[in-house]
Design an enzyme around this catalytic site. Sequence first.
Site, PDB file in Angstrom:
ATOM      1  N   ILE A 126       0.861  -1.180   0.000  1.00 49.14           N
ATOM      2  CA  ILE A 126       0.000   0.000   0.000  1.00 49.14           C
ATOM      3  C   ILE A 126       0.898   1.231   0.000  1.00 49.14           C
ATOM      4  O   ILE A 126       1.595   1.506   0.983  1.00 49.14           O
ATOM      5  CB  ILE A 126      -0.938  -0.004   1.218  1.00 49.14           C
ATOM      6  CG1 ILE A 126      -1.747  -1.306   1.257  1.00 49.14           C
ATOM      7  CG2 ILE A 126      -1.851   1.207   1.176  1.00 49.14           C
ATOM      8  CD1 ILE A 126      -2.588  -1.567   0.029  1.00 49.14           C
ATOM      9  N   LEU A 127       0.902   1.972  -1.099  1.00 47.23           N
ATOM     10  CA  LEU A 127       1.828   3.094  -1.252  1.00 47.23           C
ATOM     11  C   LEU A 127       1.473   4.262  -0.342  1.00 47.23           C
ATOM     12  O   LEU A 127       2.360   4.953   0.161  1.00 47.23           O
ATOM     13  CB  LEU A 127       1.874   3.546  -2.709  1.00 47.23           C
ATOM     14  CG  LEU A 127       2.253   2.473  -3.742  1.00 47.23           C
ATOM     15  CD1 LEU A 127       2.505   3.119  -5.102  1.00 47.23           C
ATOM     16  CD2 LEU A 127       3.474   1.675  -3.300  1.00 47.23           C
TER      17      LEU A 127
ATOM     18  N   GLU B  44     -11.651  -1.134  -5.883  1.00 52.19           N
ATOM     19  CA  GLU B  44     -12.865  -1.924  -6.079  1.00 52.19           C
ATOM     20  C   GLU B  44     -13.008  -3.134  -5.169  1.00 52.19           C
ATOM     21  O   GLU B  44     -14.126  -3.557  -4.856  1.00 52.19           O
ATOM     22  CB  GLU B  44     -12.942  -2.366  -7.550  1.00 52.19           C
ATOM     23  CG  GLU B  44     -13.445  -1.245  -8.428  1.00 52.19           C
ATOM     24  CD  GLU B  44     -12.854  -1.255  -9.829  1.00 52.19           C
ATOM     25  OE1 GLU B  44     -13.643  -1.242 -10.783  1.00 52.19           O
ATOM     26  OE2 GLU B  44     -11.623  -1.256  -9.970  1.00 52.19           O
TER      27      GLU B  44
END
Length: 750
Positions: free
Chosen positions: A631-632, A707
């Site tokens: 997760i950046l 999503e």
Amino acid sequence: MDQVTESKVIGVSTPRIDGPLKVSGSAMYASDHHFPGLLYAWPVCATISNGKIAHLDTAGAEKMPGVVAVYHRENIGKLYRVPPSSGFTLIIDEKRPPLEDDTIRYYGQYVAVVVAQTVEQARAAAESVRVTYNKEKPDTGEKLLGTPLTTDKPDEKSKRGDTAAALTAARVKVDAVYKIPVETHNPIELHASVAVFDGKKYTLYETSQAVVNHRDVMAQMLGVPTEQVQVITRFLGSGFGGKLWPWPHGLLAAACARNLGRPVKLVVSRQMMFQSVGHRPAIDQRIQLAAEPDGKLTAVQQDYVNHTSMLDDYDEGCGEITPFLYSTPNLLVTGGLARRNVGNPTAMRGPGAVPGLFALESAMDELAIALKMDPVQLRLKNEPALDESLNIPFSSRHMKECLTVGAEKFGWAKRTPEIGSMKRDGLTLGWGMAACSWLAARIETEATVELLQDGSARVACGTQDIGGGTYTVMAQVVSHETGIPVNRIDVVLGDSSLPPGPISGGSWVTASMTPAVLGAAQNAGKALLLAAIKSDGSPFKGKKQEDLELVDGTVRLKGQGQDAVPMAEILRIAKVNSVSGTNKSDGTFGASKPKVSFHSYGAQFAEVTWQPEIARLRVSRVVTVIDAGRILNPRPARNQIEGAVVMGVGMAMFEETMYDARSGAPINNNLADYVVAVNADTPEIDVTFLDYPDYQLNALGARGVGEIGLAGIAAAITSAVYHATGIRVRDLPVRIEDLLVPASKSAHLA
């Protein structure tokens, strides 16, 4: 490209760099643009959904104050269709250009457009246009499975083994039909187009999730070279997939600007949002599961039918996750289309997987009950070792951890399986869960990074930020490579004239732009080091480029920080304003023979509270655990999942677009009657990201999160509803009426 395992900025919660512009009102959205001589357009919408125009009377409208022109099929000018294509180019859902013929195929179809000095004048004149129709009975029927289809027999999407034989021999079996109604996207920002034509070039300010594709489509439909069209989307007020592809209003605005030689603005009304800019289609799915008494799956069959428009072939793709989610020797997925007199469906957040997993995961819960087995254990029992649909390994799959961590955080071990057996504060509790997955992929992307003499940087890519944090993540990637602070990096995107970037769909932007931007920053750094060793007066002149490094915005000999020279000083010595680097990364989507299976995974746990005395049902708590690679930027990533969960509450409990069987008109075509989840409906949400970088997808190990947070939520909620009430709702949304009747009489039960 080498794997990035450590970073000062990657993986760090970072405030959005575009936040101040948005909260101050300085961010320019499509409809905010205003130009001298601007005119306003308003479409005339059909009031039937099946038939032909017999007569169009525009005489009265043309005489009204402020009206400049009324265009219809006879005078709009040449508009063209888009040729067939493959990949992410020239994509459009409604392929018929507006006003092409006199046949009406859905309610709200544009039959004319009025252009006037003000929007009020344009709307008043549009409402005065008189249209006479030869009307025919429309078909907006909700029943899809088992009805005659206007397409051929359902297509076989995925197959292995012999499901028919396995289902016949099944010792434990589930066979049920699950229904999803039409859902409408309803972003707060309305679709809008502002078209400027200078006699040769079109500049189009659009609500677009894909500016490069939008440019290419508009050039084709206007009949001009691509270089004569520029599409700009600096900011987007959400889209949820509804703004991925061009819609007829954009072409109308451009044609009006072309014909009049003046800028034209067309903003779609909220009512039109329910008619002519797409929706998730109505879907029927039959799921058949077979298992041994120990829970091992022996067969999975999924047959789905979704509605589409009379002209176009929109396939929701509900079976895209089914072939690899669980291990089973026998599997069959088929899909078919049912034509209806409605506007064309389109992608809505998590297309395919979200509705598909509602059916599959609901059936898995029913199977667990039939087996008298814990739902989490059933899923763990059927965890595959590889992607059995393609017989290839997963790039990175941590579904087991999602299930076990989620169960622990939720307190699943305290669950008692008997219906209505759990209580708290006088309320009946229901607990349900579901697994989820979403496709991970890269799309071919190009980016440019400039290092400037003032010590700042500029990164440019023809993608767009639709609210998910792309501006900030792009800056983080450049900051990681150069050491320049995030607040000193200018991110330029949302313009089709920039190096071509990915669509903002499929949760693919982060994975796609990361390798391109990282490579461009590295190449810009190489250009800076070259200037350092070639420029007179540089302390590094004559050194070898490979002996230098760019760290914290300075140039230095590798490992020797005491003699570091600021980047700005190197450029000043070189007497250049900037150095730049460009990089193009390839894509993985649609590879003919993939070597690994790229997907993200997750587990959803939901709690509902039920008060039968007053028939009050609430979703009170959701725990979601996501395996989406690295997760950046955790802050916007968590926002994405939280928003998806709330959207899932709406899908499960509220959302349904209803059509009048007589006219084909959407009945609840406003935000008062189309009920969505709001703050009062928001449960307590606990989001956990597992930290397993997927380095086979890109050097940073990142996948997308937009999503997957919606996938599985509806199934977890309806399973919780069953646990609390004993009523299995298979026809969304859950209605209080379902819960007020005995289970044996519920219309939504098998």
